[in-house]
Design a protein around this motif. Structure first.
Motif, PDB file in Angstrom:
ATOM      1  N   PHE A 178       0.879  -1.087  -0.037  1.00  0.00           N
ATOM      2  CA  PHE A 178       0.075  -0.050  -0.044  1.00  0.00           C
ATOM      3  C   PHE A 178       1.041   1.237  -0.048  1.00  0.00           C
ATOM      4  O   PHE A 178       0.269   2.340  -0.310  1.00  0.00           O
ATOM      5  CB  PHE A 178      -0.826   0.071   1.103  1.00  0.00           C
ATOM      6  CG  PHE A 178      -1.990  -0.739   0.914  1.00  0.00           C
ATOM      7  CD1 PHE A 178      -2.598  -1.298  -0.125  1.00  0.00           C
ATOM      8  CD2 PHE A 178      -2.750  -1.157   2.082  1.00  0.00           C
ATOM      9  CE1 PHE A 178      -3.901  -2.320  -0.140  1.00  0.00           C
ATOM     10  CE2 PHE A 178      -3.831  -1.996   1.953  1.00  0.00           C
ATOM     11  CZ  PHE A 178      -4.345  -2.454   0.837  1.00  0.00           C
ATOM     12  N   GLY A 179       1.972   1.071   0.420  1.00  0.00           N
ATOM     13  CA  GLY A 179       2.906   2.427   0.368  1.00  0.00           C
ATOM     14  C   GLY A 179       2.709   3.276   1.465  1.00  0.00           C
ATOM     15  O   GLY A 179       3.223   4.348   1.624  1.00  0.00           O
ATOM     16  N   LEU A 180       1.890   2.724   2.537  1.00  0.00           N
ATOM     17  CA  LEU A 180       1.875   3.558   3.685  1.00  0.00           C
ATOM     18  C   LEU A 180       2.543   2.943   5.018  1.00  0.00           C
ATOM     19  O   LEU A 180       2.219   1.883   5.430  1.00  0.00           O
ATOM     20  CB  LEU A 180       0.263   3.737   4.078  1.00  0.00           C
ATOM     21  CG  LEU A 180       0.068   4.622   5.319  1.00  0.00           C
ATOM     22  CD1 LEU A 180       0.308   6.007   5.306  1.00  0.00           C
ATOM     23  CD2 LEU A 180      -1.612   4.331   5.686  1.00  0.00           C
ATOM     24  N   PRO A 181       3.527   3.334   5.449  1.00  0.00           N
ATOM     25  CA  PRO A 181       4.298   2.502   6.509  1.00  0.00           C
ATOM     26  C   PRO A 181       3.489   2.540   7.808  1.00  0.00           C
ATOM     27  O   PRO A 181       2.675   3.174   7.968  1.00  0.00           O
ATOM     28  CB  PRO A 181       5.345   3.499   6.913  1.00  0.00           C
ATOM     29  CG  PRO A 181       5.635   4.446   5.564  1.00  0.00           C
ATOM     30  CD  PRO A 181       4.051   4.549   5.152  1.00  0.00           C
ATOM     31  N   LEU A 182       3.532   1.333   8.306  1.00  0.00           N
ATOM     32  CA  LEU A 182       2.946   0.893   9.701  1.00  0.00           C
ATOM     33  C   LEU A 182       4.048   0.168  10.597  1.00  0.00           C
ATOM     34  O   LEU A 182       4.636  -0.796   9.917  1.00  0.00           O
ATOM     35  CB  LEU A 182       2.032   0.127   9.521  1.00  0.00           C
ATOM     36  CG  LEU A 182       1.274  -0.512  10.477  1.00  0.00           C
ATOM     37  CD1 LEU A 182       0.447   0.223  11.450  1.00  0.00           C
ATOM     38  CD2 LEU A 182       0.011  -1.641  10.040  1.00  0.00           C
ATOM     39  N   THR A 183       3.783   0.584  11.864  1.00  0.00           N
ATOM     40  CA  THR A 183       4.756  -0.153  12.616  1.00  0.00           C
ATOM     41  C   THR A 183       3.844  -0.641  13.702  1.00  0.00           C
ATOM     42  O   THR A 183       2.899  -0.004  14.475  1.00  0.00           O
ATOM     43  CB  THR A 183       5.515   0.778  13.339  1.00  0.00           C
ATOM     44  OG1 THR A 183       6.689   0.879  12.356  1.00  0.00           O
ATOM     45  CG2 THR A 183       6.642  -0.018  14.462  1.00  0.00           C
ATOM     46  N   MET A 184       3.932  -1.967  14.268  1.00  0.00           N
ATOM     47  CA  MET A 184       3.018  -2.526  15.406  1.00  0.00           C
ATOM     48  C   MET A 184       4.013  -2.917  16.235  1.00  0.00           C
ATOM     49  O   MET A 184       4.823  -3.804  16.175  1.00  0.00           O
ATOM     50  CB  MET A 184       2.304  -3.680  14.548  1.00  0.00           C
ATOM     51  CG  MET A 184       1.353  -3.476  13.658  1.00  0.00           C
ATOM     52  SD  MET A 184       0.502  -4.665  12.818  1.00  0.00           S
ATOM     53  CE  MET A 184      -0.525  -5.258  14.292  1.00  0.00           C
ATOM     54  N   THR A 185       3.641  -2.427  17.476  1.00  0.00           N
ATOM     55  CA  THR A 185       4.562  -2.900  18.814  1.00  0.00           C
ATOM     56  C   THR A 185       3.515  -3.718  19.672  1.00  0.00           C
ATOM     57  O   THR A 185       3.169  -2.935  20.717  1.00  0.00           O
ATOM     58  CB  THR A 185       5.213  -1.595  19.510  1.00  0.00           C
ATOM     59  OG1 THR A 185       5.970  -0.917  18.196  1.00  0.00           O
ATOM     60  CG2 THR A 185       6.073  -2.053  20.312  1.00  0.00           C
ATOM     61  N   PRO A 186       3.600  -4.856  19.725  1.00  0.00           N
ATOM     62  CA  PRO A 186       2.892  -5.546  20.977  1.00  0.00           C
ATOM     63  C   PRO A 186       3.847  -5.746  22.162  1.00  0.00           C
ATOM     64  O   PRO A 186       4.815  -5.604  22.165  1.00  0.00           O
ATOM     65  CB  PRO A 186       3.140  -7.171  20.016  1.00  0.00           C
ATOM     66  CG  PRO A 186       3.975  -7.167  19.345  1.00  0.00           C
ATOM     67  CD  PRO A 186       4.236  -5.819  18.719  1.00  0.00           C
ATOM     68  N   ASN A 187       2.856  -5.626  23.208  1.00  0.00           N
ATOM     69  CA  ASN A 187       3.344  -5.771  24.561  1.00  0.00           C
ATOM     70  C   ASN A 187       2.924  -6.909  25.080  1.00  0.00           C
ATOM     71  O   ASN A 187       1.640  -7.428  25.392  1.00  0.00           O
ATOM     72  CB  ASN A 187       2.488  -4.701  25.383  1.00  0.00           C
ATOM     73  CG  ASN A 187       3.222  -4.538  26.763  1.00  0.00           C
ATOM     74  OD1 ASN A 187       3.566  -5.604  27.362  1.00  0.00           O
ATOM     75  ND2 ASN A 187       3.212  -3.287  27.484  1.00  0.00           N
ATOM     76  N   PHE A 188       3.998  -7.812  25.310  1.00  0.00           N
ATOM     77  CA  PHE A 188       3.780  -9.235  25.684  1.00  0.00           C
ATOM     78  C   PHE A 188       3.326  -9.539  27.224  1.00  0.00           C
ATOM     79  O   PHE A 188       3.620 -10.381  27.513  1.00  0.00           O
ATOM     80  CB  PHE A 188       4.995 -10.069  25.227  1.00  0.00           C
ATOM     81  CG  PHE A 188       4.821 -10.378  23.529  1.00  0.00           C
ATOM     82  CD1 PHE A 188       4.092 -11.140  22.947  1.00  0.00           C
ATOM     83  CD2 PHE A 188       5.904  -9.800  22.815  1.00  0.00           C
ATOM     84  CE1 PHE A 188       3.882 -11.091  21.643  1.00  0.00           C
ATOM     85  CE2 PHE A 188       6.017  -9.775  21.644  1.00  0.00           C
ATOM     86  CZ  PHE A 188       5.138 -10.613  20.785  1.00  0.00           C
ATOM     87  N   GLU A 189       3.514  -8.226  27.743  1.00  0.00           N
ATOM     88  CA  GLU A 189       3.211  -8.577  29.250  1.00  0.00           C
ATOM     89  C   GLU A 189       1.746  -8.246  29.639  1.00  0.00           C
ATOM     90  O   GLU A 189       1.326  -8.802  30.631  1.00  0.00           O
ATOM     91  CB  GLU A 189       4.239  -7.317  29.950  1.00  0.00           C
ATOM     92  CG  GLU A 189       5.628  -7.494  30.053  1.00  0.00           C
ATOM     93  CD  GLU A 189       6.195  -6.352  30.821  1.00  0.00           C
ATOM     94  OE1 GLU A 189       5.750  -5.352  31.574  1.00  0.00           O
ATOM     95  OE2 GLU A 189       7.541  -6.565  30.722  1.00  0.00           O
ATOM     96  N   ASP A 190       1.257  -7.515  28.783  1.00  0.00           N
ATOM     97  CA  ASP A 190      -0.429  -7.207  28.853  1.00  0.00           C
ATOM     98  C   ASP A 190      -1.175  -7.665  27.703  1.00  0.00           C
ATOM     99  O   ASP A 190      -2.360  -7.189  27.912  1.00  0.00           O
ATOM    100  CB  ASP A 190      -0.665  -5.796  29.461  1.00  0.00           C
ATOM    101  CG  ASP A 190      -0.238  -4.798  28.379  1.00  0.00           C
ATOM    102  OD1 ASP A 190       0.098  -4.974  27.405  1.00  0.00           O
ATOM    103  OD2 ASP A 190      -0.369  -3.455  28.898  1.00  0.00           O
TER     104      ASP A 190
END
Length: 260
Positions: free
Chosen positions: A210-222
């Motif tokens: 899509f040419g739209l940057p995306l960053t996903m940051t999961p928090n594995f503590e909650d």
């Protein structure tokens, strides 16, 4: 084969007031509750599975994705014929997660991610990625618009979320989405599934297709997760998830979920 085409249109400024809002210490926050059946109306604490009341449309989406992924999945223990007889509204989230697990069997990390890419492309009409690039170039408006759409349209997949303010390249903008407790991670209990079947392929799809940057940051503590549209994701080797161990107590799929 027809090609998807759109006329150029002038989009108005994004108005976040169209989404439900709640008051917080820093002001109003766009939020959508997602059919949570818990008495508190909030996701269950870590280690407990949140109960949901899925409606007709949620089940249609679950069935659609499950059937698309089913083409790449190992046979179900209950038998393939039983799977074929299910109606469009006769799918639950557990079956959707089960199909995801069977897709991972016998595949490397990169192969798992490629399957997700193929499934996502199969959901779109021909030429859709190119048209998306034309309609939504990587601007602040496009990032905020997609963040606003994520909250209602992906609630069936990840649970309740809200649009939040984030900083991208030194600029504050409302292109972040905070997932309260990811339903996919909660139900799978598997770090490998989170990373290889959701985070990495979704980031790559938006950024590269899509040419739209995306960053996903999961928090594995909650089990929460922050999505930031407009932010370029780091290389996998530099991403903290590459070193994230599995959930030893709750993961039932450890032998099939290598991150390497």
């Amino acid at each position: 084969m027809s090609v998807l085409s759109f006329q150029a249109v002038q989009f108005p400024a994004l108005d976040h007031r169209s989404l439900p809002r709640r008051r917080s210490s820093t002001g109003y926050i766009n939020t959508v509750r997602c059919g949570i059946a818990e008495p508190s109306g909030k996701p269950a604490p870590f280690g407990q599975k949140t109960r949901y009341n899925d409606g007709f449309f949620e089940k249609v989406f679950m069935t659609l994705f499950a059937r698309k992924m089913g083409r790449f999945a190992a046979p179900a223990k209950s038998g393939i014929e039983a799977e074929k007889k299910r109606s469009w509204w006769d799918c639950d989230y557990e079956r959707f997660v089960d199909v995801s697990k069977r897709v991972m069997q016998g595949r490397s990390r990169m192969q798992q991610q490629e399957v997700v890419r193929e499934v996502l492309l199969s959901m779109l009409p021909p030429g859709a990625p190119d048209q998306f690039r034309k309609l939504f170039p990587p601007t602040r408006w496009a990032a905020e618009f997609n963040a606003a759409l994520t909250v209602p349209f992906f609630a069936w997949l990840v649970g309740p979320s809200e649009v939040v303010e984030v900083e991208v390249n030194g600029v504050k903008q409302r292109s972040g989405v905070l997932i309260k407790k990811c339903r996919y991670l909660e139900n799978s209990g598997c770090v490998g599934m989170c990373v290889n079947m959701c985070k990495i392929p979704t980031q790559d799809f938006f950024t590269n297709e899509f040419g739209l940057p995306l960053t996903m940051t999961p928090n594995f503590e909650d089990m929460s997760c922050e999505m930031v549209y407009g932010q370029v994701p780091p290389p996998f080797e530099e991403d903290p998830v590459s070193k994230q161990p599995c959930f030893l107590e709750i993961c039932k799929f450890m032998t099939e979920t290598s991150l390497v």
